[in-house]
Design an enzyme around this catalytic site. Sequence first.
Site, PDB file in Angstrom:
ATOM      1  N   ARG A  50       0.795  -0.610   0.232  1.00 18.91           N
ATOM      2  CA  ARG A  50       0.282   0.400  -0.216  1.00 18.91           C
ATOM      3  C   ARG A  50       0.954   1.242   0.182  1.00 18.91           C
ATOM      4  O   ARG A  50       0.658   2.417   0.715  1.00 18.91           O
ATOM      5  CB  ARG A  50      -0.549  -0.011   0.924  1.00 18.91           C
ATOM      6  CG  ARG A  50      -1.770  -1.084   1.088  1.00 18.91           C
ATOM      7  CD  ARG A  50      -2.724  -1.181  -0.066  1.00 18.91           C
ATOM      8  NE  ARG A  50      -3.497  -2.164   0.457  1.00 18.91           N
ATOM      9  CZ  ARG A  50      -2.820  -3.542  -0.420  1.00 18.91           C
ATOM     10  NH1 ARG A  50      -1.993  -3.447  -1.971  1.00 18.91           N
ATOM     11  NH2 ARG A  50      -4.428  -3.996  -0.542  1.00 18.91           N
TER      12      ARG A  50
HETATM   13  C1  LIG Z   1     -15.415   1.711   0.719  1.00 17.31           C
HETATM   14  C2  LIG Z   1     -13.739   1.781   0.008  1.00 17.31           C
HETATM   15  C3  LIG Z   1     -13.248   0.806  -0.070  1.00 17.31           C
HETATM   16  C4  LIG Z   1     -12.417   1.323  -0.378  1.00 17.31           C
HETATM   17  N1  LIG Z   1     -10.809  -0.773  -1.397  1.00 17.31           N
HETATM   18  C5  LIG Z   1      -9.726  -0.631  -0.612  1.00 17.31           C
HETATM   19  C6  LIG Z   1      -9.379  -1.745  -1.300  1.00 17.31           C
HETATM   20  O1  LIG Z   1      -9.936  -3.188  -1.200  1.00 17.31           O
HETATM   21  N2  LIG Z   1      -7.373  -2.029  -1.230  1.00 17.31           N
HETATM   22  C7  LIG Z   1      -7.210  -0.477  -1.475  1.00 17.31           C
HETATM   23  O2  LIG Z   1      -5.736  -1.021  -2.035  1.00 17.31           O
HETATM   24  N3  LIG Z   1      -7.553   0.592  -1.611  1.00 17.31           N
HETATM   25  C8  LIG Z   1      -8.920   0.405  -0.968  1.00 17.31           C
HETATM   26  N4  LIG Z   1      -9.463   1.963  -1.205  1.00 17.31           N
HETATM   27  C9  LIG Z   1      -9.064   3.164  -0.767  1.00 17.31           C
HETATM   28  C10 LIG Z   1      -8.971   3.562  -2.438  1.00 17.31           C
HETATM   29  O3  LIG Z   1      -9.893   3.491  -3.401  1.00 17.31           O
HETATM   30  C11 LIG Z   1      -7.392   3.169  -3.264  1.00 17.31           C
HETATM   31  O4  LIG Z   1      -6.914   3.892  -2.553  1.00 17.31           O
HETATM   32  C12 LIG Z   1      -7.777   4.041  -4.426  1.00 17.31           C
HETATM   33  O5  LIG Z   1      -6.817   3.373  -5.765  1.00 17.31           O
HETATM   34  C13 LIG Z   1      -7.804   6.043  -4.632  1.00 17.31           C
HETATM   35  O6  LIG Z   1      -7.899   5.708  -5.469  1.00 17.31           O
HETATM   36  P1  LIG Z   1      -8.653   7.604  -6.138  1.00 17.31           P
HETATM   37  O7  LIG Z   1      -8.346   7.448  -7.490  1.00 17.31           O
HETATM   38  O8  LIG Z   1      -9.658   7.883  -5.506  1.00 17.31           O
HETATM   39  O9  LIG Z   1      -7.204   7.909  -5.530  1.00 17.31           O
HETATM   40  P2  LIG Z   1      -7.396  10.320  -4.540  1.00 17.31           P
HETATM   41  O10 LIG Z   1      -8.040   9.792  -3.306  1.00 17.31           O
HETATM   42  O11 LIG Z   1      -8.105  10.747  -5.731  1.00 17.31           O
HETATM   43  O12 LIG Z   1      -5.995  10.391  -4.060  1.00 17.31           O
HETATM   44  C14 LIG Z   1      -5.768   9.829  -3.353  1.00 17.31           C
HETATM   45  C15 LIG Z   1      -3.851  10.098  -3.597  1.00 17.31           C
HETATM   46  O13 LIG Z   1      -4.219   9.902  -4.319  1.00 17.31           O
HETATM   47  C16 LIG Z   1      -3.303  11.345  -5.948  1.00 17.31           C
HETATM   48  N5  LIG Z   1      -3.235  11.262  -7.324  1.00 17.31           N
HETATM   49  C17 LIG Z   1      -4.872  10.545  -7.911  1.00 17.31           C
HETATM   50  N6  LIG Z   1      -4.474  10.243  -8.760  1.00 17.31           N
HETATM   51  C18 LIG Z   1      -3.105  10.790  -9.406  1.00 17.31           C
HETATM   52  C19 LIG Z   1      -2.104  10.978 -11.012  1.00 17.31           C
HETATM   53  N7  LIG Z   1      -3.213  10.985 -12.408  1.00 17.31           N
HETATM   54  N8  LIG Z   1      -1.106  11.352 -10.162  1.00 17.31           N
HETATM   55  C20 LIG Z   1      -0.885  11.600  -9.206  1.00 17.31           C
HETATM   56  N9  LIG Z   1      -1.007  11.380  -8.024  1.00 17.31           N
HETATM   57  C21 LIG Z   1      -2.666  11.648  -7.993  1.00 17.31           C
HETATM   58  C22 LIG Z   1      -4.021  12.537  -5.014  1.00 17.31           C
HETATM   59  O14 LIG Z   1      -3.090  13.424  -4.908  1.00 17.31           O
HETATM   60  C23 LIG Z   1      -3.757  12.140  -3.556  1.00 17.31           C
HETATM   61  O15 LIG Z   1      -2.244  11.673  -3.373  1.00 17.31           O
HETATM   62  C24 LIG Z   1     -11.393   2.210  -0.198  1.00 17.31           C
HETATM   63  C25 LIG Z   1     -11.662   2.873  -0.409  1.00 17.31           C
HETATM   64  C26 LIG Z   1     -13.024   3.344  -0.119  1.00 17.31           C
HETATM   65  C27 LIG Z   1     -13.852   3.876   0.430  1.00 17.31           C
END
Ligand SMILES: Cc1cc2nc3c(=O)[nH]c(=O)nc-3n(C[C@H](O)[C@H](O)[C@H](O)COP(=O)(O)OP(=O)(O)OC[C@H]3O[C@@H](n4cnc5c(N)ncnc54)[C@H](O)[C@@H]3O)c2cc1C
Length: 292
Positions: free
Chosen positions: A170
């Site tokens: 992670r």
């Molecule tokens: C209900 C729920 C279930 C989840 N289940 C899991 C799971 O099973 N496994 C798991 O690993 N995680 C899980 N997560 C966590 C989350 O979904 C992941 O970490 C997800 O991949 C984050 O992606 P995002 O686009 O929403 O990132 P964001 O929340 O938009 O951003 C997170 C970080 O990534 C950076 N970022 C985003 N896009 C870019 C880009 N293009 N370039 C550079 N930096 C960027 C942002 O600046 C920030 O620092 C879960 C979350 C929730 C709410």
Amino acid sequence: MQFPDSIAHLIQFDYPLAQHLWLGIGGPARYYAEPTSRSELIELVRWASQEGVPVRVLGGGSNLIARESGVDGLVISMAAGPLCELSTDANRLTAGGGAKLSHVVTHAVSAALAGLEHLLGIPGTVGGALVSNAGAGGRDIGSVTEKIEILSRDGSVKSIGSDEAQFSHRRSDLGGDVILSATFRLEKSDLESLTKRMQKLWIIRNSSQLPGVSKIAMPFVDPGGVTTQRLLADIGLAGTREGGVSLSAEQPNLLVATETATSNDCLRLIERVRQQVLLQTGIDLQSNLQIW
Ligand SMILES: Cc1cc2nc3c(=O)[nH]c(=O)nc-3n(C[C@H](O)[C@H](O)[C@H](O)COP(=O)(O)OP(=O)(O)OC[C@H]3O[C@@H](n4cnc5c(N)ncnc54)[C@H](O)[C@@H]3O)c2cc1C
């Protein structure tokens, strides 16, 4: 502040971020832009660099807490179509940094390419998933990533291999720059059996969703050897509340926000739970969430 004509129309001021975040809370971004092309994105980043304005990239907003005081800088959304494109070439799939994980998985499966199905049901985008090396069921996105196209803060574009991204549990070394796209090396598979596998994974994943709950986050990284859900349930922290947020009683690895929740409530709850776990088990839980 002076904005070049080519990007001035893109910039919004004191823009409310909460609407884009899964937790639905947090303050505004001083500047916000949703570029509609790669060249606009590059121009925005170059301008910010020249003006000394900090840049933050917004993916799906599923792993973020924005403080009530807001974000003093430029927040760039990756939601526009040209930043989310998907393509396949033999056993490789290339996805834009803003592409939703759900779209990437279904695209791969429909092309009979295996290796990304375990990401099914994880919210967010390719960029966000790479930053946190998202995964489930013992497999993470880093394990199938071949190369990542990065836009550096000076506006230059380069490609790096997965070794340079330093993927670990992670975690990754990505995040300081903008992830423009990633290429995944997958395995050719039988379409019918792959589709069945995806459906099965979807049923399992769906059975662990919290029905009727929308404002939600996953605050901690599983520490290894035990899931956070098990750990928090075993030491009686399920349902712990702080102001308008609480750990879910059914799935304490999830933080649930109510209408009255604030980012400060979230941060206080996370710290309180972390301290309790450390005190009772000696395990120092690491945060999964990025705090803006
Ligand atoms: C209900 C729920 C279930 C989840 N289940 C899991 C799971 O099973 N496994 C798991 O690993 N995680 C899980 N997560 C966590 C989350 O979904 C992941 O970490 C997800 O991949 C984050 O992606 P995002 O686009 O929403 O990132 P964001 O929340 O938009 O951003 C997170 C970080 O990534 C950076 N970022 C985003 N896009 C870019 C880009 N293009 N370039 C550079 N930096 C960027 C942002 O600046 C920030 O620092 C879960 C979350 C929730 C709410």
